[in-house]
Design an enzyme around this catalytic site. Structure first.
Site, PDB file in Angstrom:
ATOM      1  N   LYS A 190       0.814  -1.226   0.000  1.00  0.00           N
ATOM      2  CA  LYS A 190       0.000   0.000   0.000  1.00  0.00           C
ATOM      3  C   LYS A 190       0.849   1.278   0.000  1.00  0.00           C
ATOM      4  O   LYS A 190       0.426   2.310  -0.507  1.00  0.00           O
ATOM      5  CB  LYS A 190      -0.953   0.016   1.199  1.00  0.00           C
ATOM      6  CG  LYS A 190      -1.947  -1.148   1.230  1.00  0.00           C
ATOM      7  CD  LYS A 190      -3.150  -0.927   0.331  1.00  0.00           C
ATOM      8  CE  LYS A 190      -4.110  -2.099   0.378  1.00  0.00           C
ATOM      9  NZ  LYS A 190      -5.207  -2.007  -0.595  1.00  0.00           N
ATOM     10  N   GLU A 231     -10.056   5.564   3.465  1.00  0.00           N
ATOM     11  CA  GLU A 231     -10.718   4.440   4.134  1.00  0.00           C
ATOM     12  C   GLU A 231      -9.668   3.353   4.340  1.00  0.00           C
ATOM     13  O   GLU A 231      -8.644   3.327   3.662  1.00  0.00           O
ATOM     14  CB  GLU A 231     -11.859   3.896   3.261  1.00  0.00           C
ATOM     15  CG  GLU A 231     -11.448   2.866   2.207  1.00  0.00           C
ATOM     16  CD  GLU A 231     -10.595   3.424   1.074  1.00  0.00           C
ATOM     17  OE1 GLU A 231     -10.603   4.652   0.873  1.00  0.00           O
ATOM     18  OE2 GLU A 231      -9.901   2.636   0.402  1.00  0.00           O
ATOM     19  N   SER A 283       1.760  -9.723  -0.617  1.00  0.00           N
ATOM     20  CA  SER A 283       1.391  -8.299  -0.574  1.00  0.00           C
ATOM     21  C   SER A 283       1.629  -7.635   0.775  1.00  0.00           C
ATOM     22  O   SER A 283       1.774  -6.419   0.848  1.00  0.00           O
ATOM     23  CB  SER A 283      -0.071  -8.121  -0.988  1.00  0.00           C
ATOM     24  OG  SER A 283      -0.915  -8.931  -0.191  1.00  0.00           O
TER      25      SER A 283
HETATM   26  C1  LIG Z   1      -1.621  -6.941   2.772  1.00  0.00           C
HETATM   27  C2  LIG Z   1      -2.788  -6.664   1.901  1.00  0.00           C
HETATM   28  N1  LIG Z   1      -2.908  -7.336   0.744  1.00  0.00           N
HETATM   29  C3  LIG Z   1      -3.955  -7.128  -0.092  1.00  0.00           C
HETATM   30  C4  LIG Z   1      -4.959  -6.242   0.243  1.00  0.00           C
HETATM   31  C5  LIG Z   1      -6.117  -6.091  -0.697  1.00  0.00           C
HETATM   32  O1  LIG Z   1      -6.084  -4.912  -1.414  1.00  0.00           O
HETATM   33  P1  LIG Z   1      -5.774  -4.900  -2.959  1.00  0.00           P
HETATM   34  O2  LIG Z   1      -6.665  -5.933  -3.594  1.00  0.00           O
HETATM   35  O3  LIG Z   1      -6.108  -3.527  -3.377  1.00  0.00           O
HETATM   36  O4  LIG Z   1      -4.340  -5.239  -3.145  1.00  0.00           O
HETATM   37  C6  LIG Z   1      -4.881  -5.510   1.450  1.00  0.00           C
HETATM   38  C7  LIG Z   1      -5.913  -4.532   1.804  1.00  0.00           C
HETATM   39  O5  LIG Z   1      -5.958  -3.996   2.873  1.00  0.00           O
HETATM   40  C8  LIG Z   1      -3.770  -5.732   2.296  1.00  0.00           C
HETATM   41  O6  LIG Z   1      -3.647  -5.083   3.460  1.00  0.00           O
END
Ligand SMILES: Cc1ncc(COP(=O)(O)O)c(C=O)c1O
Length: 408
Positions: free
Chosen positions: A103, A125, A392
């Site tokens: 993020k 948010e 992620s």
């Molecule tokens: C670690 C992590 N991965 C994935 C996501 C999902 O978001 P996005 O689909 O936008 O990557 C989030 C959302 O808070 C997150 O904190």
């Protein structure tokens, strides 16, 4: 415009979309009253102009390198590979970024843009709290006041991130409406934003919302795919066979997919949350079980009732329970360029524990969905098959919740 009028069969290159009105095929756009549309157009114009300047590019590049710690490495997980008995697992380590997830890549881009546009307050948010922490961090760095809206249920579940946001100086707004989770946080943040959209900046936390956000957030996240496209062949001598990422709004998936969009041999797989079952309100697998609809100012696949209102949604991962999804993903699904599958809470928790105990890496519950899909499929694929998973984020925020749930 209905979500079917603009469909073409041309395979899109990641950076050729959207069109000037913010459409990815029939999806995206700006479904807004005229005064808000004008403000979104101002943001698009400012972004398209500033991103071409050397000053902005260099500032972001410096921050990615010296503040975030980019490039994030790719790691070969040999013990997990051995345990699953098939395809090889590689992880793009976005969990090692400053603030613990992907993020921060778009939070910095958005905060710099808000500052450049002379905005006086940033609103965001958050579901899992990762976008909230990243935005609070970026605002502390550029010196802008920051207000984070978060569902009361998520506040309890993700309390380490709540504490961090407060330390970083953000104002936290607890949202008590609806299911008290991500969609309600978006509604609440938007309500605050429309009080003074000329001066406030709503820093949307994924590739969702009206144009230009799906494009902008994707562009900021494309650093992940760009790095991986160079790193993976340097490490293994070839491209990955699969690139896999979890999908909430879809920003980490769009980021890594964008690096491989034009490589037809690379299969792109998005993994959605099947939660605790497939009944209404038990999951958030939007692309798998939804249909085209409109909410939060854009067209996309959506879980909805007969009147077109969003269904309640649920996932064990607070960052995945959103009833719509990024419009670029909807288009990739229709074109068949990416495929989308579901993973339930039980398989997610199993992947969370396996990665922790076999590799010493505690993943975010969101990322554990992508890992679980790869674990399920690996044994059906040969050992010559390479799977690159976008890790992620890290699971510090989820550790207490999982320990309690599993009675550890
Ligand atoms: C670690 C992590 N991965 C994935 C996501 C999902 O978001 P996005 O689909 O936008 O990557 C989030 C959302 O808070 C997150 O904190």
């Amino acid at each position: 415009m209905t979500p079917t009028t603009k469909k073409t069969q041309k395979l899109p290159s990641a950076h050729m979309l959207p069109d000037a009105e913010g459409y990815f095929g029939p999806y995206g756009g700006q479904v807004l009253p005229p005064h808000l549309k004008a403000i979104m157009d101002d943001i698009a114009t400012a972004y398209l102009k500033v991103r071409e300047t050397a000053a902005y590019q260099n500032e972001l590049k410096e921050l990615y390198q010296h503040y975030v710690g980019r490039p994030s490495p790719i790691y070969y997980a040999s013990r997990l590979t051995e345990a699953c008995g098939g395809a090889k697992f590689y992880f793009k380590r976005e969990d090692l970024n400053h603030t613990g997830a992907h993020k921060i890549n778009h939070a910095l881009g958005e905060a710099l843009l808000a500052k450049h546009m002379g905005k006086t307050k940033v609103i965001a948010e958050t579901g899992a709290g990762q976008h909230g922490v990243a935005m609070a961090t970026a605002c502390a760095l550029v010196g802008l006041p920051c207000e984070i809206h978060m569902g009361a249920v998520d506040i309890v579940k993700e309390h380490p991130n709540v504490t961090k946001m407060k330390i970083l100086g953000a104002k936290l707004i607890a949202v008590e409406s609806g299911t008290k989770t991500l969609k309600d946080a978006v509604d609440s943040a938007f309500e605050e934003y429309v009080k003074d959209p000329e001066n406030f900046f709503y820093a949307i936390g994924s590739v969702v919302g009206p144009h230009p956000f799906p494009m902008m957030v994707r562009d900021f996240q494309s650093i992940v795919g760009k790095e991986a496209r160079e790193q993976f062949p340097a490490m293994t001598g070839k491209l990955p066979d699969y690139v896999v990422a979890c999908v909430g709004g879809g920003s980490n998936a769009m980021g890594i997919f964008s690096g491989f969009m034009d490589d037809e041999s690379v299969k792109l797989v998005g993994v959605e949350p099947c939660g605790r079952g497939l009944g209404k309100g038990d999951h958030a697998a939007t692309l798998t079980y939804g249909k085209p609809g409109t909410m939060h100012g854009f067209h996309s696949y959506m879980l909805q009732d007969a009147a077109g209102e969003p269904d309640p949604v649920y996932s064990i991962a607070s960052g995945l329970d959103y009833p719509s999804v990024g419009p670029h993903h909807s288009y990739l699904k229709d074109l068949g360029r990416a495929e989308y599958h579901g993973i339930d809470d039980t398989a997610c928790l199993d992947a969370f524990m396996q990665l922790s105990r076999l590799e010493g890496i505690i993943p975010a519950l969101e990322s554990a969905h992508a890992i679980a899909w790869a674990m399920r499929e690996a044994k059906n694929l040969g050992s010559e098959v390479n799977i690159l998973i976008n890790l992620s984020g890290r699971g510090d925020k989820d550790a207490d919740f999982v320990a309690e749930k599993l009675g550890l």
